[in-house]
Write a protein that holds these residues in place. Structure first.
Motif, PDB file in Angstrom:
ATOM      1  N   PRO A   1      57.813  96.788  35.473  1.00  0.00           N
ATOM      2  CA  PRO A   1      58.694  97.412  34.380  1.00  0.00           C
ATOM      3  C   PRO A   1      57.586  97.525  33.282  1.00  0.00           C
ATOM      4  O   PRO A   1      57.222  96.094  32.940  1.00  0.00           O
ATOM      5  CB  PRO A   1      60.016  96.993  34.409  1.00  0.00           C
ATOM      6  N   PHE A   2      57.717  98.535  32.482  1.00  0.00           N
ATOM      7  CA  PHE A   2      57.058  98.492  31.144  1.00  0.00           C
ATOM      8  C   PHE A   2      57.540  99.408  30.075  1.00  0.00           C
ATOM      9  O   PHE A   2      58.330 100.461  30.343  1.00  0.00           O
ATOM     10  CB  PHE A   2      55.644  98.394  31.138  1.00  0.00           C
ATOM     11  N   ASP A   3      57.564  99.276  28.799  1.00  0.00           N
ATOM     12  CA  ASP A   3      57.809 100.108  27.547  1.00  0.00           C
ATOM     13  C   ASP A   3      56.743 100.840  27.449  1.00  0.00           C
ATOM     14  O   ASP A   3      55.474 100.429  27.269  1.00  0.00           O
ATOM     15  CB  ASP A   3      58.292  99.310  26.526  1.00  0.00           C
ATOM     16  N   TRP A   4      56.798 102.356  27.160  1.00  0.00           N
ATOM     17  CA  TRP A   4      55.636 103.001  26.451  1.00  0.00           C
ATOM     18  C   TRP A   4      56.011 103.580  25.353  1.00  0.00           C
ATOM     19  O   TRP A   4      57.470 104.197  25.409  1.00  0.00           O
ATOM     20  CB  TRP A   4      55.319 103.955  27.557  1.00  0.00           C
ATOM     21  N   PRO A   5      55.202 103.749  24.284  1.00  0.00           N
ATOM     22  CA  PRO A   5      53.867 103.141  24.356  1.00  0.00           C
ATOM     23  C   PRO A   5      53.941 101.742  23.962  1.00  0.00           C
ATOM     24  O   PRO A   5      54.969 101.187  23.543  1.00  0.00           O
ATOM     25  CB  PRO A   5      53.331 104.004  23.368  1.00  0.00           C
ATOM     26  N   PRO A   6      53.023 100.852  24.558  1.00  0.00           N
ATOM     27  CA  PRO A   6      52.862  99.628  24.008  1.00  0.00           C
ATOM     28  C   PRO A   6      52.603  99.407  22.572  1.00  0.00           C
ATOM     29  O   PRO A   6      51.772 100.319  21.963  1.00  0.00           O
ATOM     30  CB  PRO A   6      51.742  99.090  24.919  1.00  0.00           C
ATOM     31  N   THR A   7      53.355  98.448  21.969  1.00  0.00           N
ATOM     32  CA  THR A   7      53.094  98.306  20.529  1.00  0.00           C
ATOM     33  C   THR A   7      52.002  97.303  20.296  1.00  0.00           C
ATOM     34  O   THR A   7      51.453  97.183  19.067  1.00  0.00           O
ATOM     35  CB  THR A   7      54.423  97.769  19.726  1.00  0.00           C
ATOM     36  N   LYS A   8      51.531  96.510  21.200  1.00  0.00           N
ATOM     37  CA  LYS A   8      50.796  95.479  21.236  1.00  0.00           C
ATOM     38  C   LYS A   8      49.851  95.444  22.616  1.00  0.00           C
ATOM     39  O   LYS A   8      50.402  95.648  23.413  1.00  0.00           O
ATOM     40  CB  LYS A   8      51.190  94.332  20.791  1.00  0.00           C
ATOM     41  N   ALA A   9      48.797  94.673  22.473  1.00  0.00           N
ATOM     42  CA  ALA A   9      47.955  94.376  23.863  1.00  0.00           C
ATOM     43  C   ALA A   9      49.161  93.492  24.523  1.00  0.00           C
ATOM     44  O   ALA A   9      49.573  92.625  23.894  1.00  0.00           O
ATOM     45  CB  ALA A   9      46.712  93.731  23.477  1.00  0.00           C
ATOM     46  N   ASP A  10      49.027  93.918  25.773  1.00  0.00           N
ATOM     47  CA  ASP A  10      50.086  93.029  26.546  1.00  0.00           C
ATOM     48  C   ASP A  10      49.663  93.106  28.171  1.00  0.00           C
ATOM     49  O   ASP A  10      48.974  93.818  28.470  1.00  0.00           O
ATOM     50  CB  ASP A  10      51.636  93.748  26.627  1.00  0.00           C
ATOM     51  N   THR A  11      50.022  91.859  29.071  1.00  0.00           N
ATOM     52  CA  THR A  11      49.622  91.682  30.347  1.00  0.00           C
ATOM     53  C   THR A  11      50.880  91.394  30.898  1.00  0.00           C
ATOM     54  O   THR A  11      51.630  90.402  30.623  1.00  0.00           O
ATOM     55  CB  THR A  11      48.610  90.613  30.445  1.00  0.00           C
ATOM     56  N   LEU A  12      51.265  92.160  31.777  1.00  0.00           N
ATOM     57  CA  LEU A  12      52.433  91.861  32.662  1.00  0.00           C
ATOM     58  C   LEU A  12      51.929  91.674  34.224  1.00  0.00           C
ATOM     59  O   LEU A  12      51.021  92.228  34.759  1.00  0.00           O
ATOM     60  CB  LEU A  12      53.332  92.997  32.838  1.00  0.00           C
ATOM     61  N   THR A  13      52.709  90.733  34.888  1.00  0.00           N
ATOM     62  CA  THR A  13      52.514  90.376  36.316  1.00  0.00           C
ATOM     63  C   THR A  13      53.529  90.381  37.332  1.00  0.00           C
ATOM     64  O   THR A  13      54.816  90.460  36.867  1.00  0.00           O
ATOM     65  CB  THR A  13      51.772  89.083  36.514  1.00  0.00           C
ATOM     66  N   ALA A  14      53.213  90.802  38.710  1.00  0.00           N
ATOM     67  CA  ALA A  14      54.196  90.613  39.583  1.00  0.00           C
ATOM     68  C   ALA A  14      53.658  90.285  40.807  1.00  0.00           C
ATOM     69  O   ALA A  14      52.306  90.199  40.806  1.00  0.00           O
ATOM     70  CB  ALA A  14      54.752  92.078  39.929  1.00  0.00           C
ATOM     71  N   GLN A  15      54.193  89.469  41.954  1.00  0.00           N
ATOM     72  CA  GLN A  15      53.759  88.989  42.883  1.00  0.00           C
ATOM     73  C   GLN A  15      54.264  89.550  44.168  1.00  0.00           C
ATOM     74  O   GLN A  15      55.292  89.368  44.449  1.00  0.00           O
ATOM     75  CB  GLN A  15      53.762  87.421  42.951  1.00  0.00           C
TER      76      GLN A  15
END
Length: 171
Positions: free
Chosen positions: A143-157
Motif C-alpha cells: 500500500p502507498f499514498d499518491w502522490p508521494p510527498t518525499k522520497a520513500d521506500t516501501l517493502t514487502a516479503q
C-alpha cells in the motif's frame, strides 16, 4: 482573455508536474529447490484502496510460444485476471514480457507516463502476483499514498513464489 487562459494552462501544467513522481520496483523471484521447476508467470499492477485495477505495469509470461499460446495460462494469476487481464488482448505493448529467472529484477516507471500520470491523489496498492506451473500461487500488496510527498521506500516479503518486493518513490 488569452493571457488568462495561458496562465491557467501554465498553472495546471506546473501543478501536474509537481505531482509527478517516479516509481522504481525490485521484484525477487526466489530460487526453489523442487523436482520440476518452471519460471512463474508474474503480473504487476496498481489498484485503488477498494481493489479496483487502475493500470498494469508488467505481465511476464511465455511470450515466445507460437500463436501466443502462452497467454492461455495467464488466467492462473487469478486476482489480476479478474481485475484486468481478461479485458485485454495479448501481448500488450510496453506491459508484456518474457518470464524471468530466479533472482532480483528491477523495473522503473515514469510519473509522466501511464498509468502513474493518470493517478488521482489517494490511497493505492502496488500488487505483485505470481503463479507457477506445478507450483504455487502468491500475491503481495504494497500500500502507498499518491502522490508521494518525499522520497520513500516501501517493502514487502513473499513467502514462497515471491521474495522481497521493494518500491521506491522519487518525487
Amino acid at each position: 482573455m488569452r493571457k488568462l487562459l495561458l496562465s491557467a494552462l501554465l498553472a495546471g501544467l506546473i501543478a501536474r508536474t509537481a505531482q509527478a513522481a517516479d516509481l522504481n520496483l525490485n521484484v525477487e523471484i526466489p530460487r526453489l529447490d523442487v523436482a520440476e521447476y518452471h519460471r512463474p508467470y508474474v503480473a504487476i499492477w496498481l489498484e485503488t484502496a477498494d481493489q479496483n485495477a487502475v493500470g498494469d505495469l508488467a505481465v511476464w509470461y511465455d511470450v515466445a510460444m507460437k500463436n501466443n499460446e502462452g497467454a492461455q495460462w495467464l488466467k492462473d494469476m487469478r486476482q489480476w485476471w479478474r481485475r484486468s487481464g481478461r479485458n485485454q488482448q495479448f501481448p500488450v505493448d510496453g506491459v508484456s514480457g518474457a518470464t524471468r529467472p530466479a533472482g532480483k529484477h528491477a523495473l522503473s516507471f515514469s510519473g509522466n507516463q501511464k498509468p502513474l500520470a493518470e493517478l488521482k491523489p489517494g490511497r493505492y496498492a502496488l500488487v505483485v502476483e505470481a503463479a507457477r506451473e506445478v507450483g504455487g500461487r502468491e500475491l503481495v500488496r504494497v500500500p502507498f499514498d499518491w502522490p508521494p510527498t518525499k522520497a520513500d521506500t516501501l517493502t514487502a516479503q513473499g513467502e514462497h513464489e515471491l521474495g522481497a518486493i521493494t518500491v521506491t518513490f522519487t518525487p
